[in-house]
Design an enzyme around this catalytic site. Sequence first.
Site, PDB file in Angstrom:
ATOM      1  N   ASP A  47     -58.133   4.523 -11.507  1.00 53.70           N
ATOM      2  CA  ASP A  47     -56.803   5.123 -11.419  1.00 53.70           C
ATOM      3  C   ASP A  47     -56.409   5.304  -9.958  1.00 53.70           C
ATOM      4  O   ASP A  47     -57.062   6.051  -9.218  1.00 53.70           O
ATOM      5  CB  ASP A  47     -56.794   6.478 -12.129  1.00 53.70           C
ATOM      6  CG  ASP A  47     -55.416   7.109 -12.136  1.00 53.70           C
ATOM      7  OD1 ASP A  47     -54.652   6.862 -13.077  1.00 53.70           O
ATOM      8  OD2 ASP A  47     -55.097   7.852 -11.170  1.00 53.70           O
ATOM      9  N   TYR A  52     -51.751   7.469  -2.603  1.00 56.93           N
ATOM     10  CA  TYR A  52     -53.110   7.832  -2.198  1.00 56.93           C
ATOM     11  C   TYR A  52     -53.513   7.163  -0.886  1.00 56.93           C
ATOM     12  O   TYR A  52     -54.495   7.568  -0.260  1.00 56.93           O
ATOM     13  CB  TYR A  52     -54.118   7.463  -3.285  1.00 56.93           C
ATOM     14  CG  TYR A  52     -53.906   8.158  -4.613  1.00 56.93           C
ATOM     15  CD1 TYR A  52     -53.045   9.244  -4.741  1.00 56.93           C
ATOM     16  CD2 TYR A  52     -54.560   7.716  -5.757  1.00 56.93           C
ATOM     17  CE1 TYR A  52     -52.838   9.861  -5.957  1.00 56.93           C
ATOM     18  CE2 TYR A  52     -54.372   8.333  -6.990  1.00 56.93           C
ATOM     19  CZ  TYR A  52     -53.501   9.399  -7.083  1.00 56.93           C
ATOM     20  OH  TYR A  52     -53.301  10.016  -8.297  1.00 56.93           O
ATOM     21  N   LYS A  81     -49.196   3.632  -9.380  1.00 57.64           N
ATOM     22  CA  LYS A  81     -48.042   4.498  -9.647  1.00 57.64           C
ATOM     23  C   LYS A  81     -46.931   4.230  -8.635  1.00 57.64           C
ATOM     24  O   LYS A  81     -47.193   4.020  -7.444  1.00 57.64           O
ATOM     25  CB  LYS A  81     -48.456   5.973  -9.578  1.00 57.64           C
ATOM     26  CG  LYS A  81     -49.613   6.343 -10.487  1.00 57.64           C
ATOM     27  CD  LYS A  81     -50.028   7.803 -10.323  1.00 57.64           C
ATOM     28  CE  LYS A  81     -51.258   8.131 -11.146  1.00 57.64           C
ATOM     29  NZ  LYS A  81     -52.492   7.571 -10.540  1.00 57.64           N
ATOM     30  N   HIS A 114     -44.763   7.998 -10.788  1.00 59.46           N
ATOM     31  CA  HIS A 114     -45.657   9.059 -10.325  1.00 59.46           C
ATOM     32  C   HIS A 114     -45.072  10.459 -10.541  1.00 59.46           C
ATOM     33  O   HIS A 114     -45.737  11.360 -11.038  1.00 59.46           O
ATOM     34  CB  HIS A 114     -45.988   8.846  -8.842  1.00 59.46           C
ATOM     35  CG  HIS A 114     -47.258   9.497  -8.409  1.00 59.46           C
ATOM     36  ND1 HIS A 114     -48.015   9.032  -7.358  1.00 59.46           N
ATOM     37  CD2 HIS A 114     -47.922  10.578  -8.874  1.00 59.46           C
ATOM     38  CE1 HIS A 114     -49.089   9.785  -7.202  1.00 59.46           C
ATOM     39  NE2 HIS A 114     -49.041  10.742  -8.098  1.00 59.46           N
ATOM     40  N   SER A 169     -45.817  10.093 -15.355  1.00 58.67           N
ATOM     41  CA  SER A 169     -46.705  11.125 -14.848  1.00 58.67           C
ATOM     42  C   SER A 169     -45.883  12.323 -14.408  1.00 58.67           C
ATOM     43  O   SER A 169     -44.759  12.167 -13.910  1.00 58.67           O
ATOM     44  CB  SER A 169     -47.517  10.579 -13.670  1.00 58.67           C
ATOM     45  OG  SER A 169     -48.427  11.532 -13.178  1.00 58.67           O
ATOM     46  N   PHE A 220     -60.881  19.360 -13.277  1.00 59.51           N
ATOM     47  CA  PHE A 220     -61.732  20.439 -12.798  1.00 59.51           C
ATOM     48  C   PHE A 220     -60.935  21.582 -12.176  1.00 59.51           C
ATOM     49  O   PHE A 220     -61.484  22.424 -11.458  1.00 59.51           O
ATOM     50  CB  PHE A 220     -62.756  19.897 -11.800  1.00 59.51           C
ATOM     51  CG  PHE A 220     -63.664  18.838 -12.383  1.00 59.51           C
ATOM     52  CD1 PHE A 220     -64.048  18.883 -13.717  1.00 59.51           C
ATOM     53  CD2 PHE A 220     -64.117  17.791 -11.600  1.00 59.51           C
ATOM     54  CE1 PHE A 220     -64.881  17.917 -14.256  1.00 59.51           C
ATOM     55  CE2 PHE A 220     -64.954  16.816 -12.133  1.00 59.51           C
ATOM     56  CZ  PHE A 220     -65.338  16.870 -13.463  1.00 59.51           C
ATOM     57  N   GLY A 221     -59.637  21.612 -12.458  1.00 60.63           N
ATOM     58  CA  GLY A 221     -58.810  22.739 -12.038  1.00 60.63           C
ATOM     59  C   GLY A 221     -58.699  22.872 -10.531  1.00 60.63           C
ATOM     60  O   GLY A 221     -58.263  21.937  -9.838  1.00 60.63           O
ATOM     61  N   PRO A 222     -59.099  24.012  -9.987  1.00 61.88           N
ATOM     62  CA  PRO A 222     -58.881  24.272  -8.559  1.00 61.88           C
ATOM     63  C   PRO A 222     -59.744  23.441  -7.625  1.00 61.88           C
ATOM     64  O   PRO A 222     -59.452  23.355  -6.430  1.00 61.88           O
ATOM     65  CB  PRO A 222     -59.224  25.765  -8.421  1.00 61.88           C
ATOM     66  CG  PRO A 222     -60.170  26.057  -9.543  1.00 61.88           C
ATOM     67  CD  PRO A 222     -59.714  25.170 -10.684  1.00 61.88           C
ATOM     68  N   LEU A 223     -60.792  22.809  -8.144  1.00 63.38           N
ATOM     69  CA  LEU A 223     -61.780  22.180  -7.266  1.00 63.38           C
ATOM     70  C   LEU A 223     -61.160  21.198  -6.276  1.00 63.38           C
ATOM     71  O   LEU A 223     -61.397  21.281  -5.067  1.00 63.38           O
ATOM     72  CB  LEU A 223     -62.838  21.464  -8.116  1.00 63.38           C
ATOM     73  CG  LEU A 223     -63.966  20.786  -7.334  1.00 63.38           C
ATOM     74  CD1 LEU A 223     -64.770  21.826  -6.557  1.00 63.38           C
ATOM     75  CD2 LEU A 223     -64.870  19.995  -8.271  1.00 63.38           C
ATOM     76  N   SER A 275     -65.425  11.240  -8.380  1.00 68.32           N
ATOM     77  CA  SER A 275     -66.851  11.463  -8.174  1.00 68.32           C
ATOM     78  C   SER A 275     -67.215  11.053  -6.761  1.00 68.32           C
ATOM     79  O   SER A 275     -66.789  10.002  -6.284  1.00 68.32           O
ATOM     80  CB  SER A 275     -67.678  10.640  -9.165  1.00 68.32           C
ATOM     81  OG  SER A 275     -67.268  10.854 -10.491  1.00 68.32           O
ATOM     82  N   ASN A 276     -68.019  11.871  -6.086  1.00 69.63           N
ATOM     83  CA  ASN A 276     -68.428  11.563  -4.720  1.00 69.63           C
ATOM     84  C   ASN A 276     -69.832  10.982  -4.625  1.00 69.63           C
ATOM     85  O   ASN A 276     -70.201  10.419  -3.595  1.00 69.63           O
ATOM     86  CB  ASN A 276     -68.351  12.823  -3.848  1.00 69.63           C
ATOM     87  CG  ASN A 276     -66.925  13.268  -3.618  1.00 69.63           C
ATOM     88  OD1 ASN A 276     -66.036  12.448  -3.410  1.00 69.63           O
ATOM     89  ND2 ASN A 276     -66.687  14.569  -3.659  1.00 69.63           N
ATOM     90  N   ASN A 284     -70.379  12.360 -15.275  1.00 75.34           N
ATOM     91  CA  ASN A 284     -69.019  12.337 -15.822  1.00 75.34           C
ATOM     92  C   ASN A 284     -68.894  11.288 -16.922  1.00 75.34           C
ATOM     93  O   ASN A 284     -68.280  11.529 -17.962  1.00 75.34           O
ATOM     94  CB  ASN A 284     -68.006  12.061 -14.709  1.00 75.34           C
ATOM     95  CG  ASN A 284     -67.887  13.214 -13.724  1.00 75.34           C
ATOM     96  OD1 ASN A 284     -68.326  14.325 -13.992  1.00 75.34           O
ATOM     97  ND2 ASN A 284     -67.290  12.944 -12.574  1.00 75.34           N
TER      98      ASN A 284
END
Length: 323
Positions: A47, A52, A81, A114, A169, A220-223, A275-276, A284
Site C-alpha cells: 500500500d 508518501y 493514491k 487519497h 480514502s 495501531f492507533g497512536p503509535l 513493519s520495521n 503481523n
Amino acid sequence: MSAYPTITLKPTGAELPQIGFGTWKHYGDKATEAVYDGLKLGYRLIDGACDYGNEKECGEGVRRAIADGVVTRDQVWVVSKLWNTFHRKEHVREAVLRSLADWGVSYFDVYYVHFPISLAYVSPETRYPPGWYFDGKSEVKHDAVPIRETWEALEELVDEGLIRHLGVSNMCSAMLMDLLKYARHRPSVLQIEIHPYNTQARAVEFAQAQGLAVTAYSSFGPLGFRELNSPKALGAQALFAHPAVTAIALAHGHTPAQVVLRWATQRGLAVIPKSNTAQQMRENLASAAFALSAEEMAAVSRLDIALRFNDPADDFAGCYIFS
C-alpha cells in the site's frame, strides 16, 4: 500463491489480500528493503501513495522481488493514491502516469482518491510530492473541483486498463452515498482510519452493505503518530499497553499487535500495518492464525472513544472533511 486470507472485491471477484504491507514513513533504501523483505515473507499487497514520497524506492523493492523470482507481477497488489493537488480532470492522468512510472508497473491493482479535498495544482516541476501547502511553507490553497470530475477522469483510466479497482480514502458515508449515485465504475474499497480508539462501526456497516471492502489504516492507533509529535497521540495510552489488549494477548500467547490486528480482520476488514523489522512483518502476517471470542472482540471494541489521529483540520486550514 499466498495462502493468507483474502477479501473478494466487487465487481471483479478478485481476491484482495486481507493483510497488506503499509509503506507510510518508509524512506530511501530502507523502503526498498522493507518492500522486498515483505514480499519474500509472503505479503502480497503493498500500500503506497504519491504523498508518501517513496514510490520509486518501493517500486524498486517490487521490481527486485520480481527479478529474483520471489513473485510475479500478477501475484502482487500494487496500490497508490491520488493526491489532493491533482483532482482536476486534466491532472488526474498526469498523476497516475507519474506514479506508475515511479513504481515501474503498467497498472495499479487499487488506486484511491487519497482525501476528498481538492487543493490548487502544484506542478511536479515545482515540487513533488506537492504536500499540503501551495507555497511549500504555510498556504493551504483550496480549489473548487467536485469529486465527480475527479472520479470520471479516473474511470477513463479504468477503461484504459491503467487501474484495476478504484477506491476512496478518508471519505465519510454521506460523500460515499453521493458518489455511488453516479459512479460508472463503483469504488471497490474504502480505506479509513480504524483502530480500537476509533472503531467506525457505522462507516464500516454502510460501506460493507454497499458491497465495498473496507481497509483499516493506522491499526495501531497512536503509535504511528507519536513520532510526528502529534499531541493527540502523545496524550493517548499506547494500545499495546492497554490492559484490555494485554490481557487478551496473554490469554492467547500472542502479541498485543496481533490482538489488535485480529480484532480488525475478524470484523472483515483488511489491514495494512507498517513493519520495521522482519520479526514484526512475520507477526503481523501471522495475526489471522487465531480467533478472538465474542467477549474479547467486545472488550476491544469498548475502547472506542471516536479518537481520530489523522484529521487534516487539525493542521491545515479549511480541511474540515470530518466535521
